[in-house]
Scaffold this motif. Structure first.
Motif, mmCIF file in Angstrom:
data_model
loop_
_atom_site.group_PDB
_atom_site.id
_atom_site.type_symbol
_atom_site.label_atom_id
_atom_site.label_comp_id
_atom_site.label_asym_id
_atom_site.label_seq_id
_atom_site.Cartn_x
_atom_site.Cartn_y
_atom_site.Cartn_z
ATOM 1 N N ASP A 114 0.829 -1.208 0.000
ATOM 2 C CA ASP A 114 0.000 0.000 0.000
ATOM 3 C C ASP A 114 0.863 1.257 0.000
ATOM 4 O OD1 ASP A 114 -2.251 -1.589 0.011
ATOM 5 O OD2 ASP A 114 -2.682 -1.290 2.151
ATOM 6 N N TRP A 115 1.922 1.241 0.817
ATOM 7 C CA TRP A 115 2.839 2.377 0.864
ATOM 8 C C TRP A 115 3.480 2.581 -0.505
ATOM 9 C CZ3 TRP A 115 7.967 3.063 -0.147
ATOM 10 C CH2 TRP A 115 8.525 4.262 0.269
ATOM 11 N N ALA A 118 1.030 4.146 -2.882
ATOM 12 C CA ALA A 118 0.746 5.530 -2.525
ATOM 13 C C ALA A 118 1.901 6.476 -2.857
ATOM 14 C CB ALA A 118 0.421 5.629 -1.024
ATOM 15 N N HIS A 119 3.122 5.965 -2.870
ATOM 16 C CA HIS A 119 4.292 6.820 -3.058
ATOM 17 C C HIS A 119 5.035 6.598 -4.377
ATOM 18 C CE1 HIS A 119 3.565 6.995 1.286
ATOM 19 N NE2 HIS A 119 3.989 8.228 1.164
#
Length: 140
Positions: A114-115, A118-119
């Motif tokens: 997920d990180w 998102a990035h």
């Protein structure tokens, strides 16, 4: 790259800290090498949805070769994170599933995935900026 990434080891791994001042993390390095390996993470993500056959895993994990997938699932099986089940049929059917220990990793791996999602745009931009500022640098 560590030897654990290029061949399946057969010796008994001592996971206890070695006690040497210059190696305070040697007891966990082997485990982190495995669960931090990109192919292992992708296999764990795929198996988090349930059991998969070898070809299903291979199709789901873009870019992994048959050999690398074989090595990865063997290593994960050796570490007790994946269970390989052979069903007595003709032809034999085999599936892979996470063990209880492997399943306990899924929330950590999902958080990392997920990180990453998102990035990824910010990271891509940072790479582009770095490469523009350092055109002769060979880091890629």
């Amino acid at each position: 790259m560590s030897p654990t990434h290029t061949e399946v080891t057969h010796s008994t791994a001592d996971l206890e800290p070695c006690g040497q001042a210059e190696h305070p993390d040697c007891g966990i390095r082997d485990v982190l090498d495995r669960v931090g390996d990109k192919w292992s993470v992708l296999v764990i993500v795929e198996l988090a949805s349930g059991p998969r056959r070898f070809r299903q895993l291979q199709r789901a994990i873009d870019g992994i070769s048959q050999r690398m997938l074989t090595l990865t699932v063997r290593r994960l099986e050796r570490d007790g994170l994946v269970r390989r089940t052979v069903y007595p049929s003709v032809p034999a059917q085999v599936d892979y599933r996470l063990t209880q220990t492997g399943a306990s990793l899924t929330h950590l791996v999902k958080a990392l995935a997920d990180w990453s999602l998102a990035h990824r745009a910010a990271i891509a931009q940072a790479r582009q900026d770095y490469d523009g500022a350092h055109p002769d640098n060979e880091i890629r």
